[in-house]
Every structure is written in structure tokens, then in C-alpha cells.
Design a protein around this motif. Sequence first.
Motif, PDB file in Angstrom:
ATOM      1  N   PRO A   1       0.833  -1.204   0.000  1.00 22.97           N
ATOM      2  CA  PRO A   1       0.000   0.000   0.000  1.00 22.97           C
ATOM      3  C   PRO A   1       0.868   1.255   0.000  1.00 22.97           C
ATOM      4  N   LEU A   2       0.311   2.331  -0.488  1.00 26.26           N
ATOM      5  CA  LEU A   2       1.059   3.583  -0.539  1.00 26.26           C
ATOM      6  C   LEU A   2       0.998   4.361   0.770  1.00 26.26           C
ATOM      7  N   SER A   3      -0.058   4.185   1.545  1.00 20.59           N
ATOM      8  CA  SER A   3      -0.178   4.943   2.791  1.00 20.59           C
ATOM      9  C   SER A   3       0.163   4.068   3.993  1.00 20.59           C
ATOM     10  N   PHE A   4       0.644   4.718   5.034  1.00 20.90           N
ATOM     11  CA  PHE A   4       0.995   4.024   6.275  1.00 20.90           C
ATOM     12  C   PHE A   4      -0.250   3.407   6.905  1.00 20.90           C
ATOM     13  N   LYS A   5      -1.344   4.144   6.899  1.00 25.86           N
ATOM     14  CA  LYS A   5      -2.598   3.651   7.469  1.00 25.86           C
ATOM     15  C   LYS A   5      -3.030   2.363   6.770  1.00 25.86           C
ATOM     16  N   ASP A   6      -2.967   2.344   5.442  1.00 26.80           N
ATOM     17  CA  ASP A   6      -3.365   1.150   4.691  1.00 26.80           C
ATOM     18  C   ASP A   6      -2.416  -0.023   4.940  1.00 26.80           C
ATOM     19  N   LEU A   7      -1.138   0.281   5.095  1.00 29.70           N
ATOM     20  CA  LEU A   7      -0.172  -0.785   5.395  1.00 29.70           C
ATOM     21  C   LEU A   7      -0.498  -1.430   6.741  1.00 29.70           C
ATOM     22  N   LYS A   8      -0.785  -0.611   7.740  1.00 28.31           N
ATOM     23  CA  LYS A   8      -1.136  -1.156   9.057  1.00 28.31           C
ATOM     24  C   LYS A   8      -2.389  -2.027   8.969  1.00 28.31           C
ATOM     25  N   LEU A   9      -3.393  -1.568   8.252  1.00 25.87           N
ATOM     26  CA  LEU A   9      -4.630  -2.347   8.103  1.00 25.87           C
ATOM     27  C   LEU A   9      -4.362  -3.673   7.394  1.00 25.87           C
ATOM     28  N   LEU A  10      -3.549  -3.619   6.357  1.00 21.95           N
ATOM     29  CA  LEU A  10      -3.232  -4.831   5.600  1.00 21.95           C
ATOM     30  C   LEU A  10      -2.431  -5.824   6.446  1.00 21.95           C
ATOM     31  N   LEU A  11      -1.430  -5.342   7.149  1.00 25.24           N
ATOM     32  CA  LEU A  11      -0.620  -6.220   8.001  1.00 25.24           C
ATOM     33  C   LEU A  11      -1.455  -6.819   9.125  1.00 25.24           C
ATOM     34  N   LYS A  12      -2.339  -6.031   9.698  1.00 29.06           N
ATOM     35  CA  LYS A  12      -3.235  -6.544  10.740  1.00 29.06           C
ATOM     36  C   LYS A  12      -4.095  -7.677  10.179  1.00 29.06           C
ATOM     37  N   LYS A  13      -4.599  -7.487   8.983  1.00 29.38           N
ATOM     38  CA  LYS A  13      -5.431  -8.510   8.344  1.00 29.38           C
ATOM     39  C   LYS A  13      -4.629  -9.793   8.111  1.00 29.38           C
ATOM     40  N   VAL A  14      -3.405  -9.655   7.625  1.00 30.57           N
ATOM     41  CA  VAL A  14      -2.547 -10.819   7.371  1.00 30.57           C
ATOM     42  C   VAL A  14      -2.232 -11.539   8.684  1.00 30.57           C
ATOM     43  N   ILE A  15      -1.868 -10.782   9.696  1.00 30.75           N
ATOM     44  CA  ILE A  15      -1.464 -11.365  10.971  1.00 30.75           C
ATOM     45  C   ILE A  15      -2.629 -12.058  11.670  1.00 30.75           C
ATOM     46  N   GLU A  16      -3.825 -11.519  11.515  1.00 33.64           N
ATOM     47  CA  GLU A  16      -4.999 -12.104  12.170  1.00 33.64           C
ATOM     48  C   GLU A  16      -5.604 -13.274  11.394  1.00 33.64           C
ATOM     49  N   THR A  17      -5.070 -13.561  10.222  1.00 32.43           N
ATOM     50  CA  THR A  17      -5.564 -14.681   9.425  1.00 32.43           C
ATOM     51  C   THR A  17      -5.249 -16.003  10.118  1.00 32.43           C
ATOM     52  N   ASP A  18      -6.185 -16.901  10.087  1.00 36.79           N
ATOM     53  CA  ASP A  18      -5.959 -18.251  10.605  1.00 36.79           C
ATOM     54  C   ASP A  18      -5.281 -19.036   9.473  1.00 36.79           C
TER      55      ASP A  18
END
Length: 150
Positions: free
Chosen positions: A116-133
Amino acid sequence: MSNIEDLRILLTDDDEDDRDFFAEAISDLHLKYPVEFCTNGIELIKRLNDENYEIPDIIFLDLNMPILSGFETLEQIRSDSKFKDIPVIAIYSTSATNDGIKSTFLLGASAYIVKPLSFKDLKLLLKKVIETDWDEKLKKLELHSFIISI
């Protein structure tokens, strides 16, 4: 896989700014262990094969790297049965191409993300990846659900 807070995450990316951006985003997720880094695929393969190294829970792998590309690195990781269960998230710097997505899927990546280009979007994306089962996701991995986006 470990509890989310206990995850060991390793990013392999040749771009120092991208590594710093990633580390800052990960730090906001309050994980117990700091993110680890490799600067290229050869360094990653050596680290994974070091008997004294604790294997990470998730590997983020930049595809556009010199020396050993992310595609070649992914191929080497998946050729070793010791690493078959580690989620490897392929990262493409600029855009998703059908060929790149299909290649990483066939080489055994667990998911594909576009930086992602924005820091906010990167955090959201990483959170989604990390919370994936990942245990569940990898049992039924399909190309149509391979790309993770926010």
C-alpha cells in the motif's frame, strides 16, 4: 500457529525505507517479538537453514529483489519440506499482474499483497494478514482468494 501477540515475523526486502515503514507499522500491532529482516533472498535462505535460528511464523517476501529474486527465493523455500508450513506472503511493490500472481501461487506462496502507498493502509493490511488463521486458510488455498487486500 502461535497467538497473534507471539508471532515471529520476518521480512525480506532489499529496500531500507520499505523495511523501516514495515517495522513501524508492525510495531503499532504490539507484538511480543520485533520483526526481523533479511535484505535479500540468499540471506533469508541461509538464516532459515541455520540450526540455531528459530523459524518465523510468517515470512513476508518482496518479489523484486536483486541477486536472488523473490520468485527464486520462494522456490527454494518451498523445495525444503522443513519450511512447507510457514506462511509466505509474496509482496509486489507496485501492482498486481496476473502472471505474477499465478506464478507466486504455483510456487507455493500463501498469499499475495501489493504494497500500500499509505501508512494507514499498510497497518490495516498487516493486521489482516497477521490475524488470518493460516492453518485453516492453507488447507483450502485457491487462486481466487490468494490476494489479500484491505
